[in-house]
Design an enzyme around this catalytic site. Sequence first.
Site, PDB file in Angstrom:
ATOM      1  N   TYR A 457       0.832  -1.201   0.000  1.00 25.63           N
ATOM      2  CA  TYR A 457       0.000   0.000   0.000  1.00 25.63           C
ATOM      3  C   TYR A 457       0.864   1.246   0.000  1.00 25.63           C
ATOM      4  O   TYR A 457       2.051   1.199   0.331  1.00 25.63           O
ATOM      5  CB  TYR A 457      -0.944   0.026   1.208  1.00 25.63           C
ATOM      6  N   CYS A 458       0.271   2.372  -0.401  1.00 25.95           N
ATOM      7  CA  CYS A 458       0.976   3.658  -0.374  1.00 25.95           C
ATOM      8  C   CYS A 458       0.094   4.659   0.360  1.00 25.95           C
ATOM      9  O   CYS A 458      -0.549   4.318   1.340  1.00 25.95           O
ATOM     10  CB  CYS A 458       1.360   4.115  -1.777  1.00 25.95           C
ATOM     11  N   ALA A 459       0.051   5.884  -0.092  1.00 25.06           N
ATOM     12  CA  ALA A 459      -0.639   6.932   0.668  1.00 25.06           C
ATOM     13  C   ALA A 459      -2.135   6.691   0.794  1.00 25.06           C
ATOM     14  O   ALA A 459      -2.718   6.870   1.863  1.00 25.06           O
ATOM     15  CB  ALA A 459      -0.388   8.293   0.019  1.00 25.06           C
TER      16      ALA A 459
END
Length: 525
Positions: A457-459
């Site tokens: 996952y990222c932001a």
Amino acid sequence: MMQSLQKLGKALMGAVAVMPVAAILMGIGYWIDPDGWGANNIVAAVLIKAGGAVLDNLGWLFAIAIAFGLAKDSNGAAALSGFIGYGTIKLILSEGTVAGFKGVDLEKLEGDAAVQWASQGWGAINDKNVLIGILVGILAAWVYNRFHTTKLPDFLAFFSGRRLVPILTSVFAIVLAAILYFLWPLVYHALFSLGQSIESMGALGAGLYGFANRLLIPTGLHHALNSIFWLDVIGINDIGDFLGGSKTIEAAAAATDAASCPGTWANGVCTVIGEVGRYQGGFFPIMMFGLPGAALAMWMRADTKRKKTIGSLMMAGALASFFTGVTEPLEFAFMFVAPLLYLVHAVLTGISVAIAAAFHWTAGFGFSAGFVDMLLSARNPVANQWWMLLVLGVVFFVLYFVIFYFLIGWLNLKTPGRGDDEEEGPSAITSDSEFSAIAEKIIAGLGGAANIESVDYCATRLRTVVKDNVPVKEKDIKATGVAGVIRPSQKSVQVIVGPQVQFVYDEVARQLEQSSVSLKGEQEV
């Protein structure tokens, strides 16, 4: 190639996520002492210097974060290798070291000889060189992924596996340094020229950047574009120079040419007030006012029986956009169901950035262009007529509302709450959501645990790779309340969750931990 670039963009966020800390610390410091920049107040001085600890070491941060983010299992050995690799490059190619290699006495350089030496860019090999940090991070990650399982003979067994990675990274870093010894002057000149050409376009260049920034949101590659304009990759460094505040003003006063000017160099003068921040200021009217105006229009155009549900969704997205600058929950509400509206959004963003740049209205951010960042940057000595961005924002609120309201009705666009939409789930994923149930439904929508190859996952996005795209049911995933689903490639599926993505990922990880799925994520601010 697209998947690799997306991974790099996600890894870049590991370093970018640290910058809000610098923005908050320095913003508070400038609020306390807006005139002395820390000279008149010890607390302000401490806060400003603490923020500088991030901005003055961005090269190190990018090398470590990218190495960690691109490593197969995000192991600390990769991060350590990034640190060692950057230190090796920095010391071998520092200005003093290279001068020694070439037999140049820096203290005796004058006139054309000094200009010619400066044009080679060795002075740019320092703690803040983001480009070198990116290269070293990619190198360290490659070394880790390639050699972290390597076995050595018994008498060297202690250095096998992950312990071997930092050692090999230092060796490969020497090779990279040797290559850069010959290529860096060419690369530096090309990048500097590119930066100058973009800056020479003035407001038009800023507007084109704003337009491209929004267009790349669906691909997730906007992070890579942002690093060019916001960080010190080709000499623009808009965020770094803005947050630098007093240092930027002092550097401008001492500048002797375009290469040493942190702002705009013209007629022998370096200008930073009204120039630094040009690639940030125009985003505030869009994120704080424009998109909430679009949300209001979509709510008013929703079917009467569904206004309550759509209203809660639009309100949550509008508040997130206004206060924090997180826009994806709103953008993905119309990005795919009404792509024409998204194109209009990109055009209006470009216009806003261009107008702000043309009138020299500047404000800056460390996270995004929301109310919090505007408040913190208001007393930064580089900020210029930032209040006019609020006035511009009111104009764009009206523009977004009128244009969206008109186009949705005229073209009968199927924005949320209109027509025969699929059955709705929750209005949005919030801190009160039941993450266990959401994760269970997302896993099922991805074809089950057996069909998931990897998860990270990222932001705001849950990034997954599936073994087979056929069992993926986007309708079931969207029913959980996520903002949207993107399919960048046949096997890549990105679930747009929003600010609560870490908690969704954690629950997905918990439910998959007994399977063979590769779990890999990073915490974002």
